[in-house]
Design a protein around this motif. Structure first.
Motif, PDB file in Angstrom:
ATOM      1  N   GLY A  76       0.902  -1.321   0.055  1.00  0.00           N
ATOM      2  CA  GLY A  76      -0.145   0.094   0.030  1.00  0.00           C
ATOM      3  C   GLY A  76       0.812   1.273  -0.076  1.00  0.00           C
ATOM      4  O   GLY A  76       2.163   1.075  -0.472  1.00  0.00           O
ATOM      5  N   ARG A  77       0.303   2.361   0.308  1.00  0.00           N
ATOM      6  CA  ARG A  77       0.870   3.772   0.483  1.00  0.00           C
ATOM      7  C   ARG A  77       1.156   4.211   1.897  1.00  0.00           C
ATOM      8  O   ARG A  77       0.109   3.937   2.761  1.00  0.00           O
ATOM      9  N   PHE A  78       2.191   4.508   2.306  1.00  0.00           N
ATOM     10  CA  PHE A  78       2.686   5.013   3.575  1.00  0.00           C
ATOM     11  C   PHE A  78       2.088   6.387   3.965  1.00  0.00           C
ATOM     12  O   PHE A  78       2.606   7.456   2.964  1.00  0.00           O
ATOM     13  N   LYS A  79       1.307   6.629   4.936  1.00  0.00           N
ATOM     14  CA  LYS A  79       0.785   7.946   5.030  1.00  0.00           C
ATOM     15  C   LYS A  79       0.937   8.034   6.560  1.00  0.00           C
ATOM     16  O   LYS A  79       0.171   7.191   7.234  1.00  0.00           O
ATOM     17  N   ALA A  80       1.446   9.068   7.082  1.00  0.00           N
ATOM     18  CA  ALA A  80       1.652   9.441   8.474  1.00  0.00           C
ATOM     19  C   ALA A  80       1.667   8.154   9.558  1.00  0.00           C
ATOM     20  O   ALA A  80       0.847   8.029  10.419  1.00  0.00           O
ATOM     21  N   GLY A  81       2.672   7.300   9.290  1.00  0.00           N
ATOM     22  CA  GLY A  81       2.684   6.205  10.222  1.00  0.00           C
ATOM     23  C   GLY A  81       1.832   5.153  10.003  1.00  0.00           C
ATOM     24  O   GLY A  81       1.846   4.305  10.645  1.00  0.00           O
ATOM     25  N   GLU A  82       1.159   5.174   8.896  1.00  0.00           N
ATOM     26  CA  GLU A  82       0.132   3.930   8.505  1.00  0.00           C
ATOM     27  C   GLU A  82       0.448   3.645   7.186  1.00  0.00           C
ATOM     28  O   GLU A  82       0.786   4.314   6.314  1.00  0.00           O
ATOM     29  N   LEU A  83       0.043   2.321   6.881  1.00  0.00           N
ATOM     30  CA  LEU A  83       0.233   1.915   5.697  1.00  0.00           C
ATOM     31  C   LEU A  83      -1.353   1.800   5.116  1.00  0.00           C
ATOM     32  O   LEU A  83      -2.048   1.163   5.763  1.00  0.00           O
ATOM     33  N   HIS A  84      -1.739   2.275   4.085  1.00  0.00           N
ATOM     34  CA  HIS A  84      -3.171   2.187   3.390  1.00  0.00           C
ATOM     35  C   HIS A  84      -3.086   1.250   2.524  1.00  0.00           C
ATOM     36  O   HIS A  84      -2.430   1.460   1.362  1.00  0.00           O
ATOM     37  N   PRO A  85      -3.580   0.056   2.828  1.00  0.00           N
ATOM     38  CA  PRO A  85      -3.583  -1.062   1.738  1.00  0.00           C
ATOM     39  C   PRO A  85      -4.101  -1.001   0.448  1.00  0.00           C
ATOM     40  O   PRO A  85      -5.464  -0.522   0.531  1.00  0.00           O
ATOM     41  N   SER A  86      -3.463  -1.670  -0.489  1.00  0.00           N
ATOM     42  CA  SER A  86      -4.116  -1.722  -1.993  1.00  0.00           C
ATOM     43  C   SER A  86      -4.270  -3.260  -2.240  1.00  0.00           C
ATOM     44  O   SER A  86      -5.191  -3.709  -2.957  1.00  0.00           O
TER      45      SER A  86
END
Length: 307
Positions: free
Chosen positions: A286-296
């Motif tokens: 996924g994409r790394f955003k502000a300490g989290e991975l937003h999964p694809s």
């Protein structure tokens, strides 16, 4: 109600050293049978007469196929000078001949025009779709098509051997979507001598090397045995070009459910694509955003360390 496909829920990569003759689909089917796998696919088609690396993904590893397809690949191929064919390889019908045979210096000078970001017209006999139909299907019916040029990144193209005046052996490292047959055709046209591919071998594809591949004969010999399973590379091998971040226990649980999850990362830019692991296994891409991975993409793998 759709019938459930039979077979094992097995995930990983098997590197095949494809022989000349079978299609890429036939190789995948053979691997799926040999491993009794429920699901399989491949990363990057090879023409039937081409040999070398065909990386076959099993189970959850099929979700990583795009990353191998997009990776750099190396090909070693021999160009037959003096003859053009309608397929741009030795299987086709002769279109024209030339007695001109450029020397090595002229060939090396011409190769520089095929390095970097180039535009390439696929062969008439290719899987490119024209008005919803594969180009090779229309070409078999005798139709000649105007196929639009496509971008291709070529990292290097080198002359590595000159067996005789009629043949040159080249090595090319390129990105996604390259047609070696088009390189041979266009090089022959540029040199004024015409040309086509006589033989072609994919030496490596992303992290997978032909030297590590199994022949189809060996796969058949080891079929349905633990010895064949032992040759499987982990799903994570397909993520070699992406940076890795570590998921926390809670983050891994959230990611497996398709939700953003907390990860531990360093040197990862905001919005950068990466993959998260937990206890040695891939959890998601996924994409790394502000300490989290937003999964694809989320992987349904057994927990615990990868062998």
């Amino acid at each position: 109600m759709a019938r459930k496909r039979k077979g094992r829920d097995i995930s990983g990569w098997l590197v095949v050293d494809k022989p000349a003759g079978p299609t890429s689909t036939a190789v995948v089917n053979k691997v799926r049978w040999a491993l009794d796998a429920r699901k399989a696919g491949h990363a990057g088609t090879l023409d039937p007469e081409a040999t070398g690396v065909l990386a076959v993904a099993l189970g959850e590893a099929t979700k990583t196929v795009p990353y191998i397809t997009d990776a750099l690949k190396a090909y070693e191929f021999t160009v037959r000078l003096g003859i053009a064919t309608n397929t741009d390889d030795a299987e086709g019908e002769e279109l024209g001949t030339s007695d001109l045979r450029p020397d090595d210096a002229a060939i090396k000078a011409a190769l520089s025009d095929f390095v970097g970001d180039i535009e390439q017209v696929p062969p008439q006999f290719s899987a490119v779709k024209i008005d919803g139909q594969r180009a090779y299907q229309r070409a078999r019916d005798g139709e000649s098509m105007d196929i639009a040029a496509r971008p291709l990144f070529v990292e290097s193209l080198l002359l590595i051997d000159r067996p005789d005046a009629d043949h040159v052996t080249l090595e090319m490292v390129c990105g996604k979507g390259g047609y070696v047959r088009s390189i041979a055709r266009d090089l022959g046209q540029k040199l004024g001598c015409l040309g086509h591919v006589r033989d072609l071998r994919r030496v490596w594809s992303g992290p997978f090397d032909a030297a590590d591949g199994l022949t189809l004969a060996r796969i058949e010999e080891l079929a349905r045995t633990p010895e064949l399973d032992a040759h499987l590379q982990p799903l994570e091998a397909g993520l070699d070009d992406l940076p890795e971040v570590k998921a926390t226990a809670e983050g891994a649980t959230r990611l497996r459910n398709g939700n953003p999850g907390m990860v531990i990362a360093s040197d990862i830019d905001y919005g950068e694509e990466c993959w998260a692991s937990f206890e040695g296994r891939a959890v998601a891409v996924g994409r790394f955003k502000a300490g989290e991975l937003h999964p694809s993409r989320v992987f349904n793998l057994p927990q615990g360390s990868a062998d």
